[in-house]
Enzyme design. Structure first.
Site, PDB file in Angstrom:
ATOM      1  CE  LYS A   1     -16.889   2.421 -70.761  1.00 53.32           C
ATOM      2  NZ  LYS A   1     -16.872   1.094 -71.396  1.00 53.32           N
TER       3      LYS A   1
ATOM      4  CD  GLU B   1     -18.313   6.916 -64.577  1.00 54.53           C
ATOM      5  OE1 GLU B   1     -19.273   7.468 -65.166  1.00 54.53           O
ATOM      6  OE2 GLU B   1     -17.208   6.738 -65.098  1.00 54.53           O
TER       7      GLU B   1
ATOM      8  CG  HIS C   1     -26.145   5.496 -73.811  1.00 56.55           C
ATOM      9  ND1 HIS C   1     -26.099   6.494 -72.862  1.00 56.55           N
ATOM     10  CD2 HIS C   1     -27.064   4.596 -73.355  1.00 56.55           C
ATOM     11  CE1 HIS C   1     -26.936   6.210 -71.880  1.00 56.55           C
ATOM     12  NE2 HIS C   1     -27.539   5.076 -72.150  1.00 56.55           N
TER      13      HIS C   1
ATOM     14  NE  ARG D   1     -12.739   3.534 -81.904  1.00 54.07           N
ATOM     15  CZ  ARG D   1     -13.749   4.392 -81.980  1.00 54.07           C
ATOM     16  NH1 ARG D   1     -13.713   5.364 -82.876  1.00 54.07           N
ATOM     17  NH2 ARG D   1     -14.786   4.295 -81.182  1.00 54.07           N
TER      18      ARG D   1
END
Length: 667
Positions: free
Chosen positions: A119, A203, A238, A300
């Site tokens: 990430k 973040e 999530h 994907r």
């Protein structure tokens, strides 16, 4: 040079394997399924042209073993491998292995996968490509000192994420500095255990976020397009639960900006094939012109791709195969913009208990017939049918149910209708929760964000107990099932009892509640009494688990699955009611009147009675533990205890006779 694909091996299982088989069959392409030992009779194995067994149930011994997949492709002459999603779909080493072996991989290059795998590195790449990213720290210095300084710079609250993997693992929300160190340690530990990588990033925490993603495609000729967005904001732990396209409430200007950003992201890594660029949108002040930030790219096909297919009227698996063969993307962006229409919504039907923290469930599907659907605006993608098992070995998703409408409201109504007319029984599912979520006023209004389920848990996650009417219908279903399954003269469809009333009592249990339904047959109808309320009811038909009846002059229908020890009613809510005692007046059954059976497998904790004891209705008899819960079985009637032959700590099976309560014998 274009290279036609003649045979595809699908390196996956379940609904995505069946989904790929469907497109290949339409294109005249042969398919090869691979399967583990427990999947020998799975639907993807049955539907494929050929199948190869590749190992034990554990994915690490079958679906994740490169050598076994490649060997199966070579043995069957497959010239391409479709990875589906999950398993090897985002494994760059496997993509490279396919290339070395001369097998077409219907996915992106290994380089593209690696570019988006971590990430932190992906966010740096996106910054360089002028794609907006969430303010944060993605550096290599993982010291607590640096993390503390960066957290202060970003400003609390913050979100800590593992740089590898997904699904919410290695993720922690931190609201104050004194929480930081413990959260970092927990995130690092979970990242290492789950993904073999303890690195994290920080973040800014978006406190009211929407999860909006863009479907993108790239080809080997340098072209890239998007096929509009999907809103995937309704999540639990999530993980997505409800997805729809397009995103409700989004302006054309914002849609264009997000689409351009997604295409930039794809072109930045020379992307080839299907991918999804995921954004987080800060909707604290509404969606109109809200700031959006790149979150990650899934290299994907996504689980939720059917909603995109319905609004674009395109087959995305067909696009994957064409691009893998070397063709250009079939349409440019202007073409795509012109033919998008309507709205589509998808839900994921899971074997899980939403009313117990969404804990996964296992079992055998008793009723589920996805192939009975004949409505072109409704769709079911699945890899199971009635009689199949949902096991502990793989993801507990049973099916994806998808519906289309000219607008969002009609799509939602169409999906609720599909859920209502597709009964599923035999194990615990999230079906009722899905209906509650779709029909919630705030969902219908388009007020979506990732904390939606948590914030509305009081209404979404509270299931009503069975009503008196449910018990009445459980009794009626029991009687109706006898008439089509046995030659019992009690059959409701003959008239042997005209003017000769006969009575019967059925006793049901839900948790600690015990209810009796007293039945009197009068002609071809019944009088059924529950909770001192008597109704006149007759059965009109009972076919394919659909019970049609007339109750006090009102005709209605309900799905009913009648098993030996329970009745499952599928209406607005699914009610599974245990029938732990069946008492028939004048019965000569060996069990005798008042036979009390175990409502489920479990352990005897305490015996509160003994053989020969006289008990009254409501007396506690046995305390047992089942599924980590204690349950007290009480006497449904007065009488004498007989047949008790167990002790504390004994294990009992579902339906085992624990004791009987017989009438007092008069001397």
């Amino acid at each position: 040079m274009n290279k036609p694909i003649r045979k595809v091996l699908i390196a996956n299982r379940g609904e995505i394997a069946c989904r790929v088989i469907r497109t290949c069959r339409n294109q005249g392409i042969k398919t090869v399924a691979v399967y583990s030992e427990v999947d020998a009779n799975a639907q993807h194995v049955i539907q494929a042209d050929e199948a190869v067994m590749i190992g034990a149930a554990a994915a690490s011994e079958s679906y994740l073993v490169h050598d076994k997949i490649i060997d199966a492709a070579k043995r069957t002459g497959a010239d391409a491998i479709h990875p589906g999603y999950g398993f090897l779909s985002e494994n760059p080493e496997f993509a490279e292995r396919c290339e070395r072996e001369g097998i077409i991989f219907t996915g992106p290059s290994a380089a593209s996968m690696r570019a988006m795998a971590l990430k932190g590195a992906a966010k740096k790449l996106m910054e360089d490509a002028d794609v907006p990213v969430v303010p944060g720290y993605h550096g290599n210095d993982q010291s607590l000192e640096t993390m503390t300084k960066e957290a202060e710079r970003i400003g609390y609250p913050i979100l800590i994420k593992a740089v590898a993997g997904g699904g919410g693992k290695g993720m922690r929300m931190v609201y104050a500095a004194d929480e930081l160190e413990a959260a970092i340690e927990a995130a690092k530990r979970e990242g290492q255990n789950s993904f073999g990588n303890a690195d994290i990033l920080i973040e800014k925490l978006i406190q009211k976020p929407r999860h909006i993603e863009l479907q993108v495609f790239g080809d080997s000729h340098g072209n890239a397009v998007h096929l509009f967005e999907r809103d995937c904001s309704l999540q639990r732990r999530h993980q997505k639960v409800v997805e729809e396209a397009p995103a409700p409430g989004m302006s054309d200007e914002m849609r264009q900006a997000m689409g351009e950003a997604a295409v930039k992201a794809a072109k930045a890594i020379n992307y080839v094939g299907a991918g999804t660029v995921e954004f987080i949108v800060d909707v604290a002040n509404g969606l109109d012109n809200a700031p959006f930030y790149f979150m990650e790219m899934n290299t994907r096909l996504q689980v939720e791709h059917p909603v995109t297919e319905l609004i674009t009227h395109q087959d995305l698996v067909d696009w994957q195969i064409r691009i893998a063969e070397g063709h250009e993307i079939p349409f440019d962006q202007d073409d795509i913009n012109s033919f998008v229409s309507g709205h589509a919504v998808e839900v994921r039907l899971y074997a899980e208990d939403p009313y117990n923290n969404f804990s996964p469930a296992i079992g055998t599907l008793s009723v589920f017939d996805p192939y009975a659907l004949e409505n072109e605006d409704q769709r079911i993608d699945t890899g199971v049918i009635a009689g199949d098992d949902v096991s502990i070995h793989y993801d507990p998703m049973i099916a994806k149910l998808i519906a289309y409408g000219d607008d969002r409201e009609s799509a939602i109504d169409n999906l609720i209708s599909l859920i209502n007319t597709t009964p599923v029984t035999g194990l615990t599912t999230n079906r009722d929760f899905l209906i509650s979520a779709l029909d919630h006023d705030s969902f219908r209004a388009g007020d979506l964000y990732t904390g939606f389920i948590e914030d509305f848990s009081d209404t979404l996650l509270s299931k009503p107990a069975p009503s008196s009417n449910d018990y009445l219908l459980a009794a009626l279903s029991t009687l109706a099932s006898r008439s089509i399954m046995t030659d019992d003269p009690w059959s409701i469809q003959d008239s042997f009892r005209v003017n000769l009333p006969k009575t019967e009592t059925l006793t049901f249990i839900d948790g600690e509640d015990i209810k009796t339904a007293s039945i009197e047959a009068v002609g071809d109808a019944f009088k059924i009494t529950v909770d001192e309320h008597t109704s006149n009811v007759s059965v009109l038909s009972f076919e394919d688990n659909l019970l049609t009846f007339e109750l006090d002059g009102l005709r209605s229908s309900i799905f009913a699955d009648v098993q030996n020890d329970q009745v499952t009613l599928v209406g607005r809510y699914t009610q599974t009611i245990k029938r732990f005692l069946a008492e028939t007046a004048g019965s000569d059954d060996a069990d005798g009147p008042g036979a009390i059976t175990a409502p489920m497998p479990g352990k005897i904790l305490e015996i509160k009675t003994s053989n020969g004891a006289s008990v009254e209705k409501g007396d506690a008899l046995i305390v047992m533990e089942a599924m980590k819960m204690e349950q007290t079985l009480k006497a449904p009637r007065a009488g004498i205890v007989e047949g008790l032959n167990m002790k504390a700590n004994d294990q009992v099976s579902d339906g085992a006779i624990l004791l009987t309560i017989n009438d007092v014998t008069e001397e």
